[in-house]
Design a protein around this motif. Structure first.
Motif, mmCIF file in Angstrom:
data_model
loop_
_atom_site.group_PDB
_atom_site.id
_atom_site.type_symbol
_atom_site.label_atom_id
_atom_site.label_comp_id
_atom_site.label_asym_id
_atom_site.label_seq_id
_atom_site.Cartn_x
_atom_site.Cartn_y
_atom_site.Cartn_z
ATOM 1 N N TYR A 1 -2.679 -14.880 -0.979
ATOM 2 C CA TYR A 1 -1.528 -14.974 -1.189
ATOM 3 C C TYR A 1 -1.048 -14.728 -2.391
ATOM 4 O O TYR A 1 -1.954 -14.331 -3.233
ATOM 5 N N ARG B 1 -2.501 -7.051 7.090
ATOM 6 C CA ARG B 1 -2.874 -7.525 5.872
ATOM 7 C C ARG B 1 -1.615 -7.698 5.046
ATOM 8 O O ARG B 1 -1.717 -8.723 4.278
ATOM 9 N N ASN C 1 10.491 -5.556 -5.476
ATOM 10 C CA ASN C 1 9.392 -5.312 -4.767
ATOM 11 C C ASN C 1 9.810 -5.108 -3.392
ATOM 12 O O ASN C 1 9.358 -4.180 -2.494
ATOM 13 N N GLY D 1 4.356 -20.556 -1.448
ATOM 14 C CA GLY D 1 5.309 -20.392 -2.729
ATOM 15 C C GLY D 1 6.517 -21.541 -2.560
ATOM 16 O O GLY D 1 7.126 -21.888 -3.458
ATOM 17 N N MET E 1 2.525 -9.738 -13.035
ATOM 18 C CA MET E 1 1.401 -9.356 -12.406
ATOM 19 C C MET E 1 1.680 -9.464 -10.870
ATOM 20 O O MET E 1 0.958 -8.994 -10.021
ATOM 21 N N HIS F 1 2.059 -11.575 2.629
ATOM 22 C CA HIS F 1 3.372 -11.625 2.246
ATOM 23 C C HIS F 1 3.878 -13.076 2.894
ATOM 24 O O HIS F 1 4.507 -14.116 2.215
ATOM 25 N N GLY G 1 0.954 -6.434 -8.642
ATOM 26 C CA GLY G 1 -0.299 -5.798 -8.178
ATOM 27 C C GLY G 1 -0.989 -5.061 -9.515
ATOM 28 O O GLY G 1 -0.427 -4.938 -10.404
ATOM 29 N N SER H 1 -2.570 1.570 -2.462
ATOM 30 C CA SER H 1 -1.337 2.470 -2.768
ATOM 31 C C SER H 1 -1.095 3.649 -2.025
ATOM 32 O O SER H 1 -0.087 3.896 -1.446
HETATM 33 N N1 FAQ Z 1 -1.453 -11.636 -5.881
HETATM 34 O O1 FAQ Z 1 -4.050 -2.163 -3.721
HETATM 35 P P1 FAQ Z 1 -3.160 -3.224 -3.990
HETATM 36 C C1 FAQ Z 1 7.603 -14.173 -2.548
HETATM 37 C C2 FAQ Z 1 -4.059 -7.677 -3.727
HETATM 38 S S1 FAQ Z 1 7.124 -12.855 -3.391
HETATM 39 C C3 FAQ Z 1 -2.570 -11.657 -5.152
HETATM 40 O O2 FAQ Z 1 -2.278 -2.633 -5.210
HETATM 41 P P2 FAQ Z 1 -1.115 -3.313 -2.080
HETATM 42 C C4 FAQ Z 1 9.105 -14.608 -2.641
HETATM 43 C C5 FAQ Z 1 -4.094 -6.976 -2.626
HETATM 44 O O3 FAQ Z 1 -3.657 -7.810 -1.564
HETATM 45 C C6 FAQ Z 1 5.440 -12.591 -3.297
HETATM 46 N N2 FAQ Z 1 -3.161 -10.359 -4.665
HETATM 47 O O4 FAQ Z 1 -2.411 -4.018 -2.641
HETATM 48 C C7 FAQ Z 1 9.074 -16.085 -3.094
HETATM 49 C C8 FAQ Z 1 -5.153 -6.152 -2.508
HETATM 50 O O5 FAQ Z 1 -6.305 -7.267 -1.781
HETATM 51 P P3 FAQ Z 1 -6.773 -7.045 -0.190
HETATM 52 C C9 FAQ Z 1 4.874 -12.070 -2.069
HETATM 53 C C10 FAQ Z 1 -2.675 -9.158 -4.938
HETATM 54 O O6 FAQ Z 1 -1.041 -4.321 -0.716
HETATM 55 C C11 FAQ Z 1 9.749 -16.190 -4.466
HETATM 56 C C12 FAQ Z 1 -5.982 -5.933 -3.751
HETATM 57 O O7 FAQ Z 1 -5.108 -6.995 -4.664
HETATM 58 N N3 FAQ Z 1 5.281 -10.704 -1.811
HETATM 59 O O8 FAQ Z 1 6.796 -14.665 -1.949
HETATM 60 C C13 FAQ Z 1 -1.609 -9.055 -5.780
HETATM 61 O O9 FAQ Z 1 -1.122 -1.924 -1.753
HETATM 62 C C14 FAQ Z 1 9.884 -17.697 -4.895
HETATM 63 C C15 FAQ Z 1 -5.500 -4.586 -4.419
HETATM 64 O O10 FAQ Z 1 -4.387 -4.325 -4.640
HETATM 65 C C16 FAQ Z 1 4.663 -9.759 -1.154
HETATM 66 O O11 FAQ Z 1 3.506 -10.084 -0.650
HETATM 67 C C17 FAQ Z 1 -0.987 -10.364 -6.319
HETATM 68 N N4 FAQ Z 1 0.129 -10.315 -7.082
HETATM 69 O O12 FAQ Z 1 -0.155 -3.990 -2.986
HETATM 70 C C18 FAQ Z 1 8.562 -17.070 -2.440
HETATM 71 C C19 FAQ Z 1 5.440 -8.410 -0.890
HETATM 72 N N5 FAQ Z 1 -1.431 -7.759 -5.870
HETATM 73 O O13 FAQ Z 1 -5.449 -7.070 0.653
HETATM 74 C C20 FAQ Z 1 8.468 -18.673 -2.854
HETATM 75 C C21 FAQ Z 1 4.648 -7.696 -0.091
HETATM 76 C C22 FAQ Z 1 -2.219 -7.366 -5.421
HETATM 77 O O14 FAQ Z 1 -7.347 -5.661 -0.131
HETATM 78 C C23 FAQ Z 1 9.042 -18.749 -4.095
HETATM 79 N N6 FAQ Z 1 3.634 -6.990 -0.693
HETATM 80 N N7 FAQ Z 1 -2.973 -8.045 -4.547
HETATM 81 O O15 FAQ Z 1 -7.719 -8.211 -0.080
HETATM 82 C C24 FAQ Z 1 3.284 -5.777 -1.515
HETATM 83 O O16 FAQ Z 1 4.359 -5.231 -1.806
HETATM 84 C C25 FAQ Z 1 1.762 -5.312 -1.753
HETATM 85 O O17 FAQ Z 1 1.191 -5.893 -0.967
HETATM 86 C C26 FAQ Z 1 1.588 -5.716 -3.329
HETATM 87 C C27 FAQ Z 1 0.111 -5.148 -3.394
HETATM 88 C C28 FAQ Z 1 2.614 -4.996 -4.111
HETATM 89 C C29 FAQ Z 1 1.719 -7.314 -3.554
#
Ligand code: FAQ
Length: 311
Positions: free
Chosen positions: A106, A35, A134, A47, A195, A40, A198, A207
Motif C-alpha cells: 500500500y 497489482r 496521479n 489511509g 514519494m 490502490h 513512485g 512504467s
Molecule cells: N508506495 O515500477 P513502479 C490514496 C512500488 S493515494 C508504495 O514505479 P508502478 C488516496 C510499486 O508498487 C495512494 N509502493 O510501480 C488517499 C512497485 O512495487 P511492486 C494510492 C510504491 O505501479 C488520500 C515498485 O514500487 N494511489 O490512497 C510506491 O508503475 C488520503 C516499483 O514502482 C495509487 O495507488 C509508493 N509510493 O507506479 C487515501 C494510485 N511507488 O508492485 C486516504 C495508483 C511505487 O512491483 C487518505 N497507482 N511503489 O511490488 C499508481 O499510479 C502506480 O502504481 C504508482 C507506482 C505511481 C504508485
C-alpha cells in the motif's frame, strides 16, 4: 488464436478504446492491473487510519463531521477499487489476504504518523493533492472498470483536497502557535508526498510497460513535477513555506527545480521499516478479524433472502 486476440487487444489499446472484463487480454496486462488496483485499494483503506486517529479530537463539531465524511469516502474508494479488481477474476478475500500477509503493498505515505491536528490539513492538501495529480490521468486508463471508478474517486478527492487547504489556511491565519503547527505539518508531509509518485523513472520497474498498455499515461517523474509546480503557488496562498531550499522556478524548463528526494528513506518504508508500518498493518488485521461477524451475518442474511425468494 492468441496471436489474433493479441492483435485485437493491441489495436484497441492503440485506438484508445477501453478494454472490458470479458475481452481477451494478455495475462501480464491482467496481473499488472490487479497489482496496481489492489495496491490502490489497500492504500485507500489503510489511509483511513492516520486521519481516523483525529476524529475524536477534532476541534469542533463541523470539523468532526467533515473528517468523518472524508474517512468514509476513503472506505468507499477502497470498495469501488476492490470491485473493479474483482472484474479481473481476483476476489476481495484473496487481495485482503495478500495485504495482511505483506505480499501486496500500500502507499508509502500512510506509514507516517499524524502528530497534530494540522496533519489532517496537510494530508488533505498535499496527500490528496498528490493523489489527484496521479489519478486524474487514470480516468483515461485503458481498463474500463478502473477508469470509470477513478472518475468518481477524483471528484471526491478534489473535495478532500479543498477541505485540507481550507483547514490549513484557517490555522495559518490563526494565532502564531497555530501558524507554527501548520508549518510544522507541511515540513513533515512535503517530502513523503513527493514519494507517493513512485521511484524515479529510471528505477521504475513497471512504467514503460504500463505506459505502452496505457494503464499509466504519464511517468512517475512527470507527475511529480506537475504536482510540485501546482503546490508552489498554493503554498504561497497559504502563507506557508515548502521545506526545500533548492526549490526555484527554472525559466528555461518552464518548471520548478527541486531538491533531491531521500530515496533510501522511500525504499526503507517500502521494506516495512517506516515509522508506522507495524502499527498500520496490525490495526488492519485486527479490524478484519473484528469484522468477521459482520461478514458472516451478511452472508447468512443473503442466503436467507435467496431461499425466501425462491420459496
Ligand atoms: N508506495 O515500477 P513502479 C490514496 C512500488 S493515494 C508504495 O514505479 P508502478 C488516496 C510499486 O508498487 C495512494 N509502493 O510501480 C488517499 C512497485 O512495487 P511492486 C494510492 C510504491 O505501479 C488520500 C515498485 O514500487 N494511489 O490512497 C510506491 O508503475 C488520503 C516499483 O514502482 C495509487 O495507488 C509508493 N509510493 O507506479 C487515501 C494510485 N511507488 O508492485 C486516504 C495508483 C511505487 O512491483 C487518505 N497507482 N511503489 O511490488 C499508481 O499510479 C502506480 O502504481 C504508482 C507506482 C505511481 C504508485
Amino acid at each position: 488464436t492468441d496471436a489474433s486476440s493479441l492483435a485485437v487487444f493491441d489495436a484497441a489499446v492503440a485506438a484508445d478504446e477501453r478494454i472490458e472484463p470479458r475481452d481477451w487480454m494478455p495475462e501480464a496486462y491482467r496481473s499488472s492491473l490487479v497489482r496496481q488496483m489492489a495496491q490502490h485499494a489497500h492504500s485507500e483503506i489503510i489511509g483511513m487510519q492516520p486521519e481516523a486517529n483525529w476524529i475524536t479530537r477534532a476541534p469542533s463539531l463541523r470539523r468532526k463531521a467533515i473528517l468523518m465524511a472524508k474517512v468514509q469516502d476513503e472506505a468507499g474508494h477502497g470498495l469501488y477499487l476492490y470491485s473493479a479488481a474483482e472484474t479481473l477474476g481476483t476476489g476481495r478475500d484473496e487481495l485482503l489476504d495478500k495485504l495482511h500477509s505483506g505480499r501486496q503493498k500500500y502507499s508509502s505515505i500512510f506509514n507516517y504518523p499524524t502528530l497534530t491536528w494540522a496533519d489532517v490539513g496537510a494530508i488533505g492538501w498535499l496527500v490528496d493533492g498528490a493523489a489527484i495529480t496521479n489519478q486524474v490521468p487514470l480516468c483515461r486508463c485503458s481498463y474500463g472498470p478502473y477508469a470509470r471508478a477513478m472518475v468518481r474517486i477524483c471528484k471526491e478527492e478534489s473535495f478532500h483536497q479543498r477541505q485540507g487547504y481550507e483547514l490549513l489556511l484557517t490555522l495559518s491565519k490563526g494565532t502564531p502557535e497555530q501558524h507554527a503547527m501548520a508549518q510544522d505539518a507541511v515540513n513533515r508531509w512535503w517530502w513523503p508526498s513527493l514519494m507517493m509518485f513512485g521511484p524515479p523513472d529510471d528505477e521504475s520497474a513497471h512504467s514503460a510497460q504500463s505506459m505502452t498498455w496505457k494503464i499509466k499515461r504519464h511517468s512517475n517523474d512527470e507527475l511529480r513535477q506537475r504536482f510540485v509546480d501546482i503546490a508552489v503557488g498554493q503554498a504561497e496562498g497559504l502563507g506557508l513555506t515548502l521545506p526545500d531550499p533548492e526549490l526555484r522556478w527554472n525559466e528555461e524548463r518552464g518548471h520548478h527545480d527541486f531538491g533531491e528526494i531521500d530515496w533510501t528513506e522511500f525504499w526503507e518504508v517500502l521494506k516495512g521499516n517506516g515509522p508506522c508500518n507495524e502499527q498500520r498493518i496490525t490495526q488492519r488485521r485486527r479490524a478484519h478479524e473484528e469484522g468477521a461477524w459482520v461478514r458472516d451475518a451478511a452472508a447468512a442474511y443473503a442466503t436467507k433472502q435467496q431461499t425466501t425468494h425462491q420459496a
